[in-house]
Structure formats: C-alpha cells, structure tokens
Design a protein around this motif. Sequence first.
Motif, PDB file in Angstrom:
ATOM      1  N   THR A 195      -7.174   6.007  -2.509  1.00 60.33           N
ATOM      2  CA  THR A 195      -6.384   5.189  -1.591  1.00 60.33           C
ATOM      3  C   THR A 195      -6.690   6.004  -0.261  1.00 60.33           C
ATOM      4  N   ASP A 234      -7.830  10.972  -4.697  1.00 56.73           N
ATOM      5  CA  ASP A 234      -6.985   9.822  -4.168  1.00 56.73           C
ATOM      6  C   ASP A 234      -7.726   8.812  -3.884  1.00 56.73           C
ATOM      7  N   LYS A 240      -0.411   9.461  -6.051  1.00 59.17           N
ATOM      8  CA  LYS A 240      -0.053  10.846  -5.862  1.00 59.17           C
ATOM      9  C   LYS A 240       0.613  11.327  -6.951  1.00 59.17           C
ATOM     10  N   THR A 272       0.864  -1.339   0.077  1.00 58.79           N
ATOM     11  CA  THR A 272       0.008   0.117  -0.066  1.00 58.79           C
ATOM     12  C   THR A 272       0.783   1.295   0.134  1.00 58.79           C
ATOM     13  N   THR A 273       2.102   1.194   0.559  1.00 63.35           N
ATOM     14  CA  THR A 273       3.061   2.409   0.656  1.00 63.35           C
ATOM     15  C   THR A 273       3.413   2.661  -0.741  1.00 63.35           C
ATOM     16  N   LYS A 326       0.063   4.155  -2.782  1.00 66.35           N
ATOM     17  CA  LYS A 326      -0.142   5.375  -2.532  1.00 66.35           C
ATOM     18  C   LYS A 326       0.763   6.264  -3.102  1.00 66.35           C
TER      19      LYS A 326
END
Length: 364
Positions: free
Chosen positions: A150, A148, A137, A129-130, A133
């Motif tokens: 997420t 966004d 962006k 997920t990092t 994300k």
Amino acid sequence: MASFTKRNGKWQARISWHDENGKLHQKAKSGFATKSQAKDYATKMENELINGVDIAADPVFADYFKTWYETYRLPKISKSTASNYRYTSNIISDYFGTMRIKQIKRSTYQTFLNEHGKNHSLGTMKEITTKIKACVKSAIADGIITKDFTFNATLVHDKARSRNPEYLSISELKQLIQGLNSELRVDNVNPYIVLTAIYTGARLSEIIALTWKDIDYLHRTIRINKSIDYRYSTGFKPTKNESSNRTIRVNDYLLKILSQLKANRTPLVFARTPESFNAHFPQTINDYLKSVMRQCGIVKRDYTFHSLRHSHVAFLLSQGIDIYAISKRLGHSNMTTTSNVYAYLIDEYKHKLDDEIEHKLAQL
C-alpha cells in the motif's frame, strides 16, 4: 538448505528448514526453465527466512483480513465500527477473491484503488484504505510479507460524490445562535444540543452521552470520556478512540444555558425525562437544525449536524488559533489527522495569511 531436481525438462527448487521448535518444514516450486532460475528462487526464499519471513505462510488476503480484524479489532470496537470493518472485508473478498497476500503487488493494489474509487466518495475510500493499510502492517509484523504494497498508493475517488462539508461564516453562526436562543426551553433539548456542538466541536454521540458529572462549573470545562451508541441503542460506549477522551474549556454562556436543563432532574444532561436514555438520532437532530436554519434565512443544501464540527474549526482558524490546540480540542490523535480532515479549511486560511504575510513583508 535447498535442493534441485529436473523433471520433464523443468527444474524444481525445494527449500528445507527447521522452525524454533525443531520441526522440519519444506517448500517446493516447480516449472523453472533453467537450474539458474531455480537457484535464484531458492536464494530469495532463504534470504526471506533469514529476515524472519514465514515463507510457508501465504494466506488468502480476504481470509487474512477477516481473521485480523476479528482478532485485533472486534473485541474493542462498537457495533457500528464493526459493521464498517465487515463492509471493507466484503469489498476485499469481492475484488481480490482467492488471491493470496504474497501475490499482491503495489500495481495490483493501485489497480484496485483505480477501479473501486471510480464510483465511491473520498470519505469511503479513506475508510477502506485506512483499514487495509493497518492489516498489511500486521501481515509484515507476522512475517508473512516483507514489503508494504500500500506504500505511496494514490487515492482515487469520484469527485462528484465527494464534497467538502459546508460550514457557516461568523455572521451565519451568530444568526444561528440567535435563532437557537429563541427556542430554549427545558422540554426541548434540541437547541441545547446544537449550541453545545457550536461551542465545543464535539460529536453528536459524545454530546448526548454527557452527564452532569462531566460538567465542571468551577473550572469551566466539559469532560468527554464516553459516547452513546444511538445506532444500535446499546447505551454508553467508549469514545471513538483513546485520544477522543479529553477535557474541553467552554465559555460561561454555554454553562449558563445548560444549567437550565437541571430542572429535568435526569442524570444525562440532554435527556428529556429520567426514562429517555437514547432518544436522539442523527436524522431527528438534522431535521431540527435545518428547520432552525431556514427560520434564520441560512441556506446550506448539504449542511448537517456534523458540519457544526467543521464550522467550529473554521471559526477557530479564522481567529488565529493554533492547529495543535484545535487538534486537541477535537480529540484527534495527532495534528496530521486534523490537517488531513480539514485540509480544505486550512488551505483557505493559508491563502489569507499569505496575503497578510506579503503585506507585512512589503513594509520592510
């Protein structure tokens, strides 16, 4: 500018605009039951154009992620980190297929987290997920999407696969240090490596990359400014990130025992011979650590070399050291990272502090 036509009982909206170079672009969508619906769509597209959105661009999410990480991440990361990005890229490709990035809603993304998280650990889900994300962006910055998807998503994981790393109590740390001291000899660098981890909280790749130039005996510091790629045997590589470059204050005892290794006459502090540049592997160190722990009567089923970093944090927290100072010592970019990674430890000591606060307030 928008135009509307009716064909076979359905309405079509066509939006025309010129880019910054004067080139004409058009985007059309058909199938609206009424002209009003077609106008609503055209208004939405025109508003996005005003807000800088590239409405003509709608790449497949998997393709965009691959292009993004190869362009912005790959040139400055290690082979090991690159393999993690490829892993995430494959997961995105397998799940989302040919779905275009503008088709993905928050509910779509949450469904992905729900399904994928059922069979994966918390650590794995955080890694995935990092990266997603950061990619999203980038898509917003490129003007491809405006929202966004997420945002505020709930991270799902298999609790059976997710364990908080074990750490040693103060008494167990003292037992381990005593056991390691009995093993010290210059032809066996393993106990020196483990002791350095206990006293610094540094990562294995950072510790085995230390040269004698990195140790300042006058100011009692160790400088972390590189690491070693033990997975691909490519020698020195940058630290995990820019914030990982740091200077750590250490005690006289650690400096004293490390000076014993100067007898090996090698540029690297923990090299056994001048020729052995990359002889340390996680499994080798883990096996050695577990062996010493057994000799000391310390039983921890899931304890690994990286757990020494957690033990370092646990000890500092128990001594009332501020989370900001701990964050800087670990090489985290901010306190949020430290708080997230070591939340289980912080919560544990918070309960103890709450009891102390309650006791103090009772004296008013």
